[in-house]
Design a protein around this motif. Structure first.
Motif, PDB file in Angstrom:
ATOM      1  N   LEU A 113      -1.749   8.037  -0.033  1.00 41.75           N
ATOM      2  CA  LEU A 113      -0.357   8.118  -0.476  1.00 41.75           C
ATOM      3  C   LEU A 113       0.598   8.143   0.715  1.00 41.75           C
ATOM      4  N   ARG A 114       1.738   7.494   0.550  1.00 40.28           N
ATOM      5  CA  ARG A 114       2.757   7.429   1.592  1.00 40.28           C
ATOM      6  C   ARG A 114       4.126   7.697   0.991  1.00 40.28           C
ATOM      7  N   GLN A 115       5.041   8.180   1.840  1.00 40.69           N
ATOM      8  CA  GLN A 115       6.429   8.334   1.407  1.00 40.69           C
ATOM      9  C   GLN A 115       7.250   7.179   1.972  1.00 40.69           C
ATOM     10  N   LYS A 116       8.082   6.628   1.113  1.00 42.06           N
ATOM     11  CA  LYS A 116       8.973   5.546   1.512  1.00 42.06           C
ATOM     12  C   LYS A 116      10.392   6.091   1.516  1.00 42.06           C
ATOM     13  N   TRP A 117      10.984   6.152   2.687  1.00 46.07           N
ATOM     14  CA  TRP A 117      12.346   6.654   2.820  1.00 46.07           C
ATOM     15  C   TRP A 117      13.277   5.875   1.885  1.00 46.07           C
ATOM     16  N   PRO A 118      14.202   6.539   1.161  1.00 44.20           N
ATOM     17  CA  PRO A 118      14.423   7.981   1.250  1.00 44.20           C
ATOM     18  C   PRO A 118      13.765   8.797   0.148  1.00 44.20           C
ATOM     19  N   ASN A 119      13.181   8.148  -0.889  1.00 48.60           N
ATOM     20  CA  ASN A 119      12.856   8.976  -2.061  1.00 48.60           C
ATOM     21  C   ASN A 119      11.697   8.477  -2.924  1.00 48.60           C
ATOM     22  N   ASP A 120      10.793   7.682  -2.376  1.00 51.82           N
ATOM     23  CA  ASP A 120       9.691   7.161  -3.193  1.00 51.82           C
ATOM     24  C   ASP A 120       8.343   7.607  -2.642  1.00 51.82           C
ATOM     25  N   VAL A 121       7.355   7.642  -3.528  1.00 52.79           N
ATOM     26  CA  VAL A 121       5.960   7.849  -3.142  1.00 52.79           C
ATOM     27  C   VAL A 121       5.191   6.587  -3.514  1.00 52.79           C
ATOM     28  N   LEU A 122       4.460   6.047  -2.547  1.00 51.69           N
ATOM     29  CA  LEU A 122       3.743   4.790  -2.730  1.00 51.69           C
ATOM     30  C   LEU A 122       2.242   4.999  -2.582  1.00 51.69           C
ATOM     31  N   LEU A 128       4.515   4.827  -7.014  1.00 47.24           N
ATOM     32  CA  LEU A 128       3.853   5.743  -7.933  1.00 47.24           C
ATOM     33  C   LEU A 128       4.823   6.796  -8.466  1.00 47.24           C
ATOM     34  N   ALA A 129       5.822   7.154  -7.667  1.00 42.97           N
ATOM     35  CA  ALA A 129       6.770   8.189  -8.087  1.00 42.97           C
ATOM     36  C   ALA A 129       8.106   7.979  -7.396  1.00 42.97           C
ATOM     37  N   GLY A 130       9.160   8.428  -8.063  1.00 45.89           N
ATOM     38  CA  GLY A 130      10.502   8.412  -7.501  1.00 45.89           C
ATOM     39  C   GLY A 130      11.113   9.792  -7.602  1.00 45.89           C
ATOM     40  N   ILE A 131      12.064  10.076  -6.708  1.00 40.02           N
ATOM     41  CA  ILE A 131      12.661  11.406  -6.613  1.00 40.02           C
ATOM     42  C   ILE A 131      14.181  11.265  -6.571  1.00 40.02           C
ATOM     43  N   LEU A 132      14.867  12.141  -7.295  1.00 39.48           N
ATOM     44  CA  LEU A 132      16.330  12.198  -7.256  1.00 39.48           C
ATOM     45  C   LEU A 132      16.738  13.647  -7.031  1.00 39.48           C
ATOM     46  N   CYS A 133      17.264  13.953  -5.838  1.00 35.63           N
ATOM     47  CA  CYS A 133      17.728  15.299  -5.501  1.00 35.63           C
ATOM     48  C   CYS A 133      19.242  15.357  -5.624  1.00 35.63           C
ATOM     49  N   GLU A 134      19.722  16.366  -6.321  1.00 40.65           N
ATOM     50  CA  GLU A 134      21.161  16.518  -6.521  1.00 40.65           C
ATOM     51  C   GLU A 134      21.561  17.958  -6.214  1.00 40.65           C
ATOM     52  N   GLY A 149      14.636  16.047  -9.179  1.00 38.71           N
ATOM     53  CA  GLY A 149      14.069  15.292 -10.285  1.00 38.71           C
ATOM     54  C   GLY A 149      12.911  14.439  -9.817  1.00 38.71           C
ATOM     55  N   VAL A 150      11.805  14.499 -10.559  1.00 36.70           N
ATOM     56  CA  VAL A 150      10.608  13.731 -10.217  1.00 36.70           C
ATOM     57  C   VAL A 150      10.207  12.875 -11.408  1.00 36.70           C
ATOM     58  N   GLY A 151      10.017  11.598 -11.161  1.00 31.07           N
ATOM     59  CA  GLY A 151       9.449  10.699 -12.156  1.00 31.07           C
ATOM     60  C   GLY A 151       8.140  10.170 -11.623  1.00 31.07           C
ATOM     61  N   LEU A 152       7.039  10.578 -12.227  1.00 29.47           N
ATOM     62  CA  LEU A 152       5.703  10.221 -11.750  1.00 29.47           C
ATOM     63  C   LEU A 152       5.002   9.371 -12.806  1.00 29.47           C
ATOM     64  N   ASN A 153       4.595   8.183 -12.401  1.00 32.26           N
ATOM     65  CA  ASN A 153       3.898   7.278 -13.329  1.00 32.26           C
ATOM     66  C   ASN A 153       2.477   7.795 -13.544  1.00 32.26           C
ATOM     67  N   ARG A 154       2.332   8.612 -14.561  1.00 29.53           N
ATOM     68  CA  ARG A 154       1.066   9.303 -14.797  1.00 29.53           C
ATOM     69  C   ARG A 154       0.093   8.436 -15.592  1.00 29.53           C
ATOM     70  N   CYS A 155       0.445   8.125 -16.805  1.00 30.81           N
ATOM     71  CA  CYS A 155      -0.464   7.407 -17.700  1.00 30.81           C
ATOM     72  C   CYS A 155       0.380   6.476 -18.569  1.00 30.81           C
ATOM     73  N   VAL A 156       0.727   5.319 -18.003  1.00 34.50           N
ATOM     74  CA  VAL A 156       1.690   4.448 -18.674  1.00 34.50           C
ATOM     75  C   VAL A 156       1.284   2.988 -18.533  1.00 34.50           C
ATOM     76  N   ASP A 157       1.479   2.237 -19.593  1.00 32.08           N
ATOM     77  CA  ASP A 157       1.261   0.794 -19.605  1.00 32.08           C
ATOM     78  C   ASP A 157       2.639   0.143 -19.666  1.00 32.08           C
ATOM     79  N   PHE A 158       3.105  -0.356 -18.516  1.00 32.89           N
ATOM     80  CA  PHE A 158       4.467  -0.885 -18.449  1.00 32.89           C
ATOM     81  C   PHE A 158       4.649  -2.115 -19.328  1.00 32.89           C
ATOM     82  N   ALA A 159       3.644  -2.973 -19.384  1.00 30.19           N
ATOM     83  CA  ALA A 159       3.748  -4.172 -20.217  1.00 30.19           C
ATOM     84  C   ALA A 159       3.867  -3.791 -21.695  1.00 30.19           C
TER      85      ALA A 159
END
Length: 274
Positions: A113-122, A128-134, A149-159
């Motif tokens: 896992l890696r962090q992509k500046w400024p707010n993603d996890v790849l 794999l996840a996005g972050i929104l800090c307020e 705020g954390v949005g984590l793609n846990r168990c999802v079929d996007f199609a």
């Protein structure tokens, strides 16, 4: 696992929606968990978590839409006592919390896992996840509150959810990369644990700023940096700047080497790469 002075969370008893911890606000549906928490600022406290399985109007960075079909873990974490100077780097610290939580519970992902500046996890180059800090109301003299705020793609079929490539970007879900998909409550508990530990680090800043706050996280942030040494384009409101990402500074700013070898630091922007 992390080389930081963070303590892993011990395994806890199984929980169900009928047996919730007192810090968890389980909401059937809401437009945005960040908004829900912000609207109830006087009722919630440090360490509280807002979670829903149905977020209808999620928000991403810079006003973009955050799509959260069924199976995306969507939650907001309340962090008080933060030093105001550390708020710009909070999303980077939060990315580490997400990484540690996933690696604890999904051994297949360790070291990937890696962090992509400024707010993603790849994982790889896929989100794999996005972050929104307020930032929210102050939580005491000289301190600040933030809602993470954390949005984590846990168990999802996007199609199956009817989202095309433009809507989801280059997203991927845990179920696509591992046979182990943690339950929601285990993830929430683990995320909360690491976010609160990191929030504590970001509450203590010495006069030099070198031995506390985000500076303590820099070695790990740099080790996990998905952009380092990559040619990118940074999209700003009024221009697009091409260069090579060379790391993150003590304030959480992206360092970009321009074609003339000048180095500039940026606090925000949207990354585009090949």
């Amino acid at each position: 696992m992390s080389e930081l002075p963070l303590m892993p969370l011990s395994a806890s008893a199984d929980r169900t929606p009928e047996n919730l911890p007192e810090w968890l606000h389980w909401v059937d549906t809401c437009p945005s968990t960040n908004t829900w928490a912000s609207d109830r600022a006087s009722e919630i406290q440090h360490g509280d978590v807002v979670f829903t399985r149905l977020q209808t109007s999620g928000r991403g960075q810079q006003g973009r839409i955050w799509y959260a079909p069924t199976g995306v873990l969507t939650a907001s974490f309340v962090c008080d006592r933060l030093h105001p100077s550390q708020l710009p780097g909070l999303s980077l610290a939060a990315a580490l919390a997400v990484i540690y939580a996933i690696e604890d519970l999904v051994p297949d992902c360790r070291g990937m896992l890696r962090q992509k500046w400024p707010n993603d996890v790849l994982i790889g180059d896929r989100k794999l996840a996005g972050i929104l800090c307020e930032a929210n109301s102050g939580s005491g003299s000289g301190s600040a509150r933030a809602i993470v705020g954390v949005g984590l793609n846990r168990c999802v079929d996007f199609a199956e959810a009817g989202l095309d490539a433009k809507a989801i970007g280059n997203a991927i879900a845990l179920q696509s990369i591992s046979s182990i998909v943690p339950d929601e409550l285990s993830l929430l508990e683990r995320l909360r644990h690491y976010l609160l530990e990191l929030a504590d680090l970001l509450s203590r800043v010495d006069p030099t700023g070198k031995n506390s706050g985000l500076a303590l996280l820099l070695p790990e942030l740099r080790r996990r940096d998905a952009l380092r040494d990559r040619a990118i384009v940074l999209e700003l409101p009024s221009e697009a700047i091409a260069g090579v990402a060379i790391g993150i500074d003590e304030s959480g700013r992206l360092l970009l080497r321009l074609p003339d070898n000048q180095i500039r630091a940026f606090t925000s922007g949207r990354i585009r790469w090949n």
